[in-house]
Design a protein around this motif. Structure first.
Motif, PDB file in Angstrom:
ATOM      1  N   ARG A 174      37.292  26.911  82.730  1.00  0.00           N
ATOM      2  CA  ARG A 174      35.858  27.109  82.493  1.00  0.00           C
ATOM      3  C   ARG A 174      35.615  28.167  81.425  1.00  0.00           C
ATOM      4  NH1 ARG A 174      32.533  28.293  87.750  1.00  0.00           N
ATOM      5  NH2 ARG A 174      30.924  28.472  86.132  1.00  0.00           N
ATOM      6  N   SER A 175      36.542  29.101  81.291  1.00  0.00           N
ATOM      7  CA  SER A 175      36.370  30.200  80.334  1.00  0.00           C
ATOM      8  C   SER A 175      37.196  30.037  79.066  1.00  0.00           C
ATOM      9  CB  SER A 175      36.747  31.532  81.011  1.00  0.00           C
ATOM     10  OG  SER A 175      35.917  31.795  82.130  1.00  0.00           O
ATOM     11  N   LEU A 176      38.139  29.096  79.064  1.00  0.00           N
ATOM     12  CA  LEU A 176      39.051  28.962  77.934  1.00  0.00           C
ATOM     13  C   LEU A 176      38.457  28.112  76.820  1.00  0.00           C
ATOM     14  CD1 LEU A 176      42.432  28.375  79.820  1.00  0.00           C
ATOM     15  CD2 LEU A 176      41.494  30.534  78.956  1.00  0.00           C
ATOM     16  N   ALA A 177      38.859  28.425  75.592  1.00  0.00           N
ATOM     17  CA  ALA A 177      38.357  27.697  74.436  1.00  0.00           C
ATOM     18  C   ALA A 177      39.035  26.346  74.267  1.00  0.00           C
ATOM     19  CB  ALA A 177      38.551  28.538  73.176  1.00  0.00           C
ATOM     20  N   GLU A 178      40.229  26.188  74.855  1.00  0.00           N
ATOM     21  CA  GLU A 178      40.945  24.928  74.744  1.00  0.00           C
ATOM     22  C   GLU A 178      41.673  24.648  76.053  1.00  0.00           C
ATOM     23  OE1 GLU A 178      44.718  25.287  72.290  1.00  0.00           O
ATOM     24  OE2 GLU A 178      43.556  27.010  71.555  1.00  0.00           O
ATOM     25  N   PRO A 179      42.007  23.398  76.323  1.00  0.00           N
ATOM     26  CA  PRO A 179      42.603  23.052  77.614  1.00  0.00           C
ATOM     27  C   PRO A 179      44.026  23.564  77.762  1.00  0.00           C
ATOM     28  CG  PRO A 179      42.571  21.139  76.176  1.00  0.00           C
ATOM     29  CD  PRO A 179      41.782  22.210  75.475  1.00  0.00           C
ATOM     30  N   LEU A 180      44.436  23.743  79.015  1.00  0.00           N
ATOM     31  CA  LEU A 180      45.825  24.079  79.337  1.00  0.00           C
ATOM     32  C   LEU A 180      46.652  22.807  79.224  1.00  0.00           C
ATOM     33  CD1 LEU A 180      44.928  26.265  82.440  1.00  0.00           C
ATOM     34  CD2 LEU A 180      45.724  27.116  80.221  1.00  0.00           C
ATOM     35  N   ILE A 181      47.868  22.923  78.694  1.00  0.00           N
ATOM     36  CA  ILE A 181      48.629  21.703  78.402  1.00  0.00           C
ATOM     37  C   ILE A 181      49.813  21.465  79.323  1.00  0.00           C
ATOM     38  CG2 ILE A 181      47.970  21.859  75.959  1.00  0.00           C
ATOM     39  CD1 ILE A 181      50.965  22.592  75.423  1.00  0.00           C
ATOM     40  N   ALA A 182      50.140  22.424  80.201  1.00  0.00           N
ATOM     41  CA  ALA A 182      51.319  22.250  81.053  1.00  0.00           C
ATOM     42  C   ALA A 182      51.141  22.983  82.375  1.00  0.00           C
ATOM     43  CB  ALA A 182      52.570  22.764  80.342  1.00  0.00           C
ATOM     44  N   ASN A 183      51.793  22.454  83.404  1.00  0.00           N
ATOM     45  CA  ASN A 183      51.843  23.104  84.711  1.00  0.00           C
ATOM     46  C   ASN A 183      53.255  22.912  85.253  1.00  0.00           C
ATOM     47  OD1 ASN A 183      51.179  24.380  87.109  1.00  0.00           O
ATOM     48  ND2 ASN A 183      49.983  22.686  87.935  1.00  0.00           N
ATOM     49  N   GLN A 184      53.964  24.028  85.456  1.00  0.00           N
ATOM     50  CA  GLN A 184      55.354  23.968  85.925  1.00  0.00           C
ATOM     51  C   GLN A 184      55.402  24.289  87.414  1.00  0.00           C
ATOM     52  OE1 GLN A 184      59.297  26.552  85.079  1.00  0.00           O
ATOM     53  NE2 GLN A 184      58.428  25.628  83.229  1.00  0.00           N
ATOM     54  N   LEU A 185      56.008  23.375  88.184  1.00  0.00           N
ATOM     55  CA  LEU A 185      56.029  23.465  89.639  1.00  0.00           C
ATOM     56  C   LEU A 185      57.407  23.090  90.173  1.00  0.00           C
ATOM     57  CD1 LEU A 185      52.895  21.380  89.463  1.00  0.00           C
ATOM     58  CD2 LEU A 185      52.739  23.470  90.799  1.00  0.00           C
ATOM     59  N   GLU A 186      57.719  23.532  91.381  1.00  0.00           N
ATOM     60  CA  GLU A 186      58.986  23.131  91.980  1.00  0.00           C
ATOM     61  C   GLU A 186      58.888  21.692  92.469  1.00  0.00           C
ATOM     62  OE1 GLU A 186      62.404  24.534  95.182  1.00  0.00           O
ATOM     63  OE2 GLU A 186      60.437  25.510  95.233  1.00  0.00           O
ATOM     64  N   MET A 187      59.778  20.842  91.964  1.00  0.00           N
ATOM     65  CA  MET A 187      59.811  19.434  92.357  1.00  0.00           C
ATOM     66  C   MET A 187      61.252  18.958  92.324  1.00  0.00           C
ATOM     67  SD  MET A 187      56.472  17.815  90.375  1.00  0.00           S
ATOM     68  CE  MET A 187      56.520  18.768  88.852  1.00  0.00           C
ATOM     69  N   SER A 188      61.703  18.369  93.428  1.00  0.00           N
ATOM     70  CA  SER A 188      63.072  17.844  93.484  1.00  0.00           C
ATOM     71  C   SER A 188      63.233  17.010  94.742  1.00  0.00           C
ATOM     72  CB  SER A 188      64.091  18.994  93.497  1.00  0.00           C
ATOM     73  OG  SER A 188      64.083  19.658  94.754  1.00  0.00           O
ATOM     74  N   LEU A 189      64.408  16.401  94.886  1.00  0.00           N
ATOM     75  CA  LEU A 189      64.710  15.657  96.112  1.00  0.00           C
ATOM     76  C   LEU A 189      64.787  16.573  97.328  1.00  0.00           C
ATOM     77  CD1 LEU A 189      67.365  13.019  94.973  1.00  0.00           C
ATOM     78  CD2 LEU A 189      65.242  12.523  96.211  1.00  0.00           C
ATOM     79  N   ALA A 190      64.955  17.870  97.089  1.00  0.00           N
ATOM     80  CA  ALA A 190      64.989  18.823  98.195  1.00  0.00           C
ATOM     81  C   ALA A 190      63.635  19.478  98.430  1.00  0.00           C
ATOM     82  CB  ALA A 190      66.033  19.913  97.926  1.00  0.00           C
ATOM     83  N   HIS A 191      62.713  19.308  97.492  1.00  0.00           N
ATOM     84  CA  HIS A 191      61.375  19.901  97.593  1.00  0.00           C
ATOM     85  C   HIS A 191      60.375  18.795  97.295  1.00  0.00           C
ATOM     86  CE1 HIS A 191      58.969  23.606  97.838  1.00  0.00           C
ATOM     87  NE2 HIS A 191      58.150  22.996  96.992  1.00  0.00           N
ATOM     88  N   LEU A 192      60.030  18.041  98.344  1.00  0.00           N
ATOM     89  CA  LEU A 192      59.327  16.765  98.197  1.00  0.00           C
ATOM     90  C   LEU A 192      57.816  16.836  98.371  1.00  0.00           C
ATOM     91  CD1 LEU A 192      61.865  14.628 100.248  1.00  0.00           C
ATOM     92  CD2 LEU A 192      61.458  14.449  97.788  1.00  0.00           C
ATOM     93  N   HIS A 193      57.257  18.017  98.424  1.00  0.00           N
ATOM     94  CA  HIS A 193      55.819  18.124  98.684  1.00  0.00           C
ATOM     95  C   HIS A 193      54.986  17.368  97.647  1.00  0.00           C
ATOM     96  CE1 HIS A 193      55.822  21.296 101.901  1.00  0.00           C
ATOM     97  NE2 HIS A 193      57.067  21.386 101.455  1.00  0.00           N
ATOM     98  N   PHE A 194      55.473  17.291  96.415  1.00  0.00           N
ATOM     99  CA  PHE A 194      54.692  16.613  95.373  1.00  0.00           C
ATOM    100  C   PHE A 194      54.552  15.120  95.641  1.00  0.00           C
ATOM    101  CE2 PHE A 194      58.938  15.817  93.915  1.00  0.00           C
ATOM    102  CZ  PHE A 194      58.919  14.798  92.976  1.00  0.00           C
ATOM    103  N   ILE A 195      55.499  14.525  96.355  1.00  0.00           N
ATOM    104  CA  ILE A 195      55.389  13.125  96.757  1.00  0.00           C
ATOM    105  C   ILE A 195      54.727  13.012  98.133  1.00  0.00           C
ATOM    106  CG2 ILE A 195      56.633  10.984  97.213  1.00  0.00           C
ATOM    107  CD1 ILE A 195      56.705  11.827  94.304  1.00  0.00           C
TER     108      ILE A 195
END
Length: 325
Positions: A174-195
């Motif tokens: 809402r305050s930024l002049a341009e959009p954010l282009i990336a989001n880095q998160l923990e994702m793997s077969l051992a950390h399945l919350h994203f699925i």
């Protein structure tokens, strides 16, 4: 390897990113050695040999030594800087004296952090700067002020976040002049919350899922590149000791080995291919300095294309350790 113009979605043409967190020895201010430099050089060489042109840093990695060593590599290879994409992060303050770990998205801290990053790397600009972990005391206007000044000065070309949910991203944007282009998160077969977050809508089991409701869909619709940290899950499925691991991990490691043998590829390629099969075109950030393990990831993109739905779901359900609802 040709570098594509940086866009919101296509940060680079490199589907894999080398995470540089292992570079530099201990997680304190103990000086790094020439051996650490050689280790990093070999890792970067191995990464480039399989087409990796993007490298991930953070100002806290090995208390700044990871960036210092990478800076030495850049200095020793004139022209390399223009051939690669460098991403770093700021916002985490490590414990010191009586102070605990804390987060800081203030204007002053962001500006000071970037200057430190650039000095350690020996470069005039970062391709991407990520805010490392959410700061409860964030004032978006301060972030916007810092980002605008960094962009105008040419010190940072693009901005993103790490470990943030939908509301936190929207609050900042809402305050930024341009959009954010990336989001880095923990994702793997051992950390399945994203699925699991996707399949547990209207399910009691969903109360135990902690990823961020709608985060995958939001990032896809907003063209925010999803990056996966720890995608190989510390090697649980590709050769690390399984002592003390739950049965679902052991069972899945055996399945990965079976698929790798059938497809005449590596276990790393199967594990990463599973993540990259997702239509969000997730970009794994592999966190190893071992040249052999880096090279073992080379076939990941091809395996993601070859992997069938049945194989993908078989791996997912195996890693879950329980059937789908």
């Amino acid at each position: 390897m040709k570098i594509m113009p940086l866009q919101k979605r296509n940060i680079s043409d490199s589907r894999l990113v080398l995470g540089c967190m292992p570079f530099g020895g201990e997680w304190d201010r103990t000086p790094y050695t020439q051996e650490h430099v050689v280790e990093a050089e070999r890792a970067v060489e191995a990464a480039r040999s399989i087409g990796i042109t993007m490298f991930d840093h953070a100002d806290i990695y090995r208390a700044g030594k990871a960036e210092e060593i990478f800076g030495r590599i850049l200095k020793g290879q004139p022209g390399l800087r223009e051939q690669i994409v460098i991403q770093s992060k700021c916002g985490i303050c490590l414990p010191e004296d009586t102070l605990p770990t804390r987060f800081d998205f203030s204007y002053a801290h962001i500006m000071e952090s970037v200057d430190g990053i650039l000095k350690r790397l020996g470069t005039e600009y970062l391709d991407i700067l990520l805010l490392h972990r959410p700061d409860p005391l964030v004032e978006p206007e301060e972030v916007a002020k810092a980002f605008s000044k960094l962009k105008a000065s040419g010190k940072v070309r693009h901005f993103g976040v790490s470990n943030m949910n939908v509301s936190q991203i929207q609050f900042l944007e809402r305050s930024l002049a341009e959009p954010l282009i990336a989001n880095q998160l923990e994702m793997s077969l051992a950390h399945l919350h994203f699925i699991d977050q996707t399949v547990h809508v209207n399910q009691q089991a969903g109360t135990n899922v902690h990823f961020g409701e709608g985060l995958m869909e939001f990032c896809q619709t907003q063209d925010i590149q999803l990056q996966a940290w720890s995608p190989l899950a510390q090697g649980r499925f590709s050769g690390s000791s399984l002592d003390g691991q739950p049965e679902r991990i052991r069972q899945t490691a055996e399945l990965v080995q079976k698929l790798a043998a059938e497809k005449e590829t590596t276990r790393e390629a199967i594990v990463l291919g599973w993540i990259m099969k997702h239509p969000a075109r997730i970009q794994p950030v592999i966190g190893t300095a071992n040249p052999a393990r880096i090279k073992a990831c080379q076939d990941a993109e091809r395996q993601s294309e070859l992997m069938t739905r049945d194989e993908w779901y078989t791996l997912y359900v195996s890693a879950r350790g329980e059937k789908l609802p």
